[in-house]
Write a protein that holds these residues in place. Structure first.
Motif, PDB file in Angstrom:
ATOM      1  N   GLU A  71       0.829  -1.216   0.000  1.00 22.76           N
ATOM      2  CA  GLU A  71       0.000   0.000   0.000  1.00 22.76           C
ATOM      3  C   GLU A  71       0.856   1.256   0.000  1.00 22.76           C
ATOM      4  N   GLN A  72       1.908   1.269   0.801  1.00 24.99           N
ATOM      5  CA  GLN A  72       2.794   2.438   0.850  1.00 24.99           C
ATOM      6  C   GLN A  72       3.480   2.654  -0.498  1.00 24.99           C
ATOM      7  N   VAL A  73       3.901   1.567  -1.126  1.00 19.18           N
ATOM      8  CA  VAL A  73       4.588   1.675  -2.416  1.00 19.18           C
ATOM      9  C   VAL A  73       3.618   2.141  -3.499  1.00 19.18           C
ATOM     10  N   ARG A  99      10.557   7.821   3.376  1.00 12.77           N
ATOM     11  CA  ARG A  99       9.614   6.815   3.876  1.00 12.77           C
ATOM     12  C   ARG A  99       9.154   5.900   2.731  1.00 12.77           C
ATOM     13  N   TRP A 100       8.826   6.484   1.574  1.00 11.40           N
ATOM     14  CA  TRP A 100       8.398   5.701   0.418  1.00 11.40           C
ATOM     15  C   TRP A 100       9.544   4.821  -0.084  1.00 11.40           C
ATOM     16  N   ALA A 143      11.781  -2.425   1.663  1.00  9.49           N
ATOM     17  CA  ALA A 143      11.210  -3.452   2.542  1.00  9.49           C
ATOM     18  C   ALA A 143      10.387  -4.448   1.736  1.00  9.49           C
ATOM     19  N   LEU A 144       9.536  -3.934   0.836  1.00  6.66           N
ATOM     20  CA  LEU A 144       8.726  -4.813  -0.010  1.00  6.66           C
ATOM     21  C   LEU A 144       9.622  -5.675  -0.906  1.00  6.66           C
TER      22      LEU A 144
END
Length: 113
Positions: A30-32, A40-41, A47-48
């Motif tokens: 969702e963040q990506v 942060r992005w 991380a993903l």
């Protein structure tokens, strides 16, 4: 120095099981998906990518282990904490028809729950 840092990260990431990491997949996906030019992005993308990397590693391991079992006959699982292959859900590759257990190949798709 960079290589040592990468290998240290890989070792740490390898200590986690895929199921635990997959619990975080939706959060980072969702963040990506919501691009913003921020640190942060960028960290969410990394991380993903690491979560996907663990999935890919397990998929590749299962594929190769299954192939080696087919060519050498059914042998016990290798020692260590490597994933245990399961019966595949889809069609089997040529040459493995009719044999015992095969490796499970995971697809790279988001969870639907």
């Amino acid at each position: 120095m960079v290589e040592k840092a990468l290998l240290k990260l890989a070792k740490q990431l390898g200590a986690y099981d895929e199921a635990s990491l997959m619990e975080l997949w939706d959060k980072y996906a969702e963040q990506v998906a919501s691009f913003e030019p921020s640190k942060r992005w960028e960290e969410a993308v990394l991380a993903l990518s690491m979560i996907q990397g663990v999935r890919f590693k397990n998929q590749l391991f299962n594929y190769h282990w299954s192939k080696s079992r087919e060519s050498a006959g059914d042998h016990p699982a290798p020692a260590g904490d490597s994933p245990t292959p399961e019966r595949p859900s889809g069609p089997r590759p040529a040459g493995g028809q009719g044999r015992g257990k095969g490796g499970k190949v995971l697809r790279f798709v988001p969870r639907e729950d």
